[in-house]
Design an enzyme around this catalytic site. Structure first.
Site, PDB file in Angstrom:
ATOM      1  N   GLU A  40       0.831  -1.212   0.000  1.00 37.73           N
ATOM      2  CA  GLU A  40       0.000   0.000   0.000  1.00 37.73           C
ATOM      3  C   GLU A  40       0.862   1.257   0.000  1.00 37.73           C
ATOM      4  OE1 GLU A  40      -3.059   0.336  -0.609  1.00 37.73           O
ATOM      5  OE2 GLU A  40      -3.620  -1.761  -0.533  1.00 37.73           O
ATOM      6  N   TYR A 123      -6.713   5.693   4.925  1.00 37.69           N
ATOM      7  CA  TYR A 123      -6.825   4.740   3.812  1.00 37.69           C
ATOM      8  C   TYR A 123      -5.947   3.508   4.060  1.00 37.69           C
ATOM      9  CZ  TYR A 123      -5.836   2.428  -0.514  1.00 37.69           C
ATOM     10  OH  TYR A 123      -5.654   1.447  -1.440  1.00 37.69           O
ATOM     11  N   ASP A 141      -9.668   6.244  -1.046  1.00 37.33           N
ATOM     12  CA  ASP A 141      -8.608   7.098  -1.589  1.00 37.33           C
ATOM     13  C   ASP A 141      -9.171   7.693  -2.883  1.00 37.33           C
ATOM     14  OD1 ASP A 141      -8.652   4.966  -3.321  1.00 37.33           O
ATOM     15  OD2 ASP A 141      -6.489   4.687  -3.388  1.00 37.33           O
TER      16      ASP A 141
END
Ligand code: SF4
Length: 375
Positions: A40, A123, A141
């Site tokens: 991520e 997020y 996001d």
């Protein structure tokens, strides 16, 4: 808004589509929170195809939180070198060190603990907790916001705080509570492959019948354009010294730099990494650079230096459009500069350097090769 039955069909169709058509990505083969977290962070500001080799190399060297926490920062940055936005790597390591110190090396499973780690916002926390721990947190996001805005035909600037909250509520409502990890990835996948910024492929979309944006014929116009920060032009000049052995000099990452920097703040433009002697210029680059070098190296005989201009380099850092003028300076002996290191000009990535510095090195090597060919 979807009623209970519609919502159940919506979730079922999107999840089935995801399970059948999802791309095979390395971080989809694991629920290890460390790996999910790394992916991520890497995927912020970076395309999937570009991130994959970095992700694999990084995990080979740092297979777990302990390995990352214990590594020299320079090595972490070197493995990140080329991905850009190096604050991500620095924060990643700081967070790993906190996980070791406060959580015994186990990735925390509580939202508050995850949000307390450097570099992790709502997020990323929602992604790690849902995929790694099966917790019910909906991700939001820019990519997911676009999908949710189109599904609900939500107009206006999505980043306005109130609208963002509305989108989060919508995303929370849509979340499939039995498979939150798969659900979040399904929405992300829809945004990445079909509901793309330009020309969404609504004919292939598994949830097209529920999409208000499509029904109103405005899907392509959503999200509405935000006002962009004006681009600022910045001009830099850099000294690429080279001795007879092909060695050059790089200056160390600047220390204690202000986070809020001016547009032409050189440490920010070189991503706070190893770099050639560089300055921001407003007038003639070569003259500015020589004056800068004389000041930096007061005792050095610089009269004989010849500044050979290499091809100018264009580079962008957030809102700044940079034009860099690299100058090759052939010397018998490299100048000694406090804290600097000597490295082969053809292999400066032995140290963590930014893309801007790489481009300057390439331009200098090209001009050096041209000069050799003419001899
Ligand atoms: S129908 Fe089109 S706009 Fe709506 S979610 Fe699907 S791809 Fe996106």
């Amino acid at each position: 808004m979807l009623n209970g039955r519609e919502l159940a069909i919506f979730r079922k169709q999107l999840l089935e589509w995801f399970r059948q058509f999802q791309r095979d990505l390395p971080w989809r083969r694991t629920t290890d929170p460390y790996r999910i977290w790394l992916s991520e962070i890497m995927l912020q500001q970076t395309r999937v195809a570009a991130a994959i080799p970095y992700y694999e190399r990084f995990l080979q060297r740092f297979p777990d939180v302990h390995a990352l926490a214990a590594a020299p920062q320079e090595e972490v940055l070197r493995l990140w070198s080329g991905l850009g936005y190096y604050r991500r790597a620095r924060n990643l390591q700081k967070a790993a060190q906190q996980i070791v110190a406060k959580h015994g090396g186990q990735f925390p499973a509580r939202l508050d603990d995850v949000l307390a780690l450097p570099g992790i916002g709502n997020y990323t926390a929602a992604a790690i907790l849902s995929i790694g721990f099966g917790e019910k947190h909906a991700v939001l996001d820019g990519n997911v916001a676009r999908v949710v805005a189109r599904l609900g035909a939500i107009r206006g600037d999505l980043r306005e705080p109130q609208r963002w909250q509305e989108l989060q509520k919508n995303a929370d409502r849509l979340l499939e509570p039995k498979s939150p990890g798969d659900w979040n990835q399904a929405v992300m996948e829809l945004g990445a492959t079909l509901c793309t910024p330009k020309s969404p492929q609504c004919l292939l979309c598994p949830v097209a019948q529920f999409c208000e944006g499509r029904k109103l014929g405005i899907a392509e116009c959503l999200p509405e354009k935000r006002k962009k920060r004006a681009t600022v032009e910045v001009t830099l000049a850099a000294a690429v010294f080279a001795d007879g052995n092909g060695q050059t000099v790089l200056l160390p990452p600047p220390k204690n730099t202000r986070e809020k920097a001016s547009a032409d703040h050189v440490p920010t433009l070189v991503s706070k990494m190893w770099h050639f002697p560089t300055l921001a210029v407003t007038g003639e680059p070569a003259g500015n650079l020589i004056a800068f070098l004389r000041k930096m190296l007061p005792g050095v005989q610089s009269r004989k230096w010849q500044l050979v201009p290499a091809a100018k380099v264009r580079h962008a850092v957030t809102y700044r459009a940079i034009t860099l003028f690299p100058f090759l300076i052939n010397v018998k002996k490299l100048p000694r500069i406090l804290g600097a290191k000597q490295v082969p000009l053809g292999d400066i990535t032995n140290l963590p350097v930014s893309n801007l510095t790489r481009k300057a090195a390439r331009a200098a090597l090209a001009i050096a090769a041209l000069a050799r060919a003419k001899q």
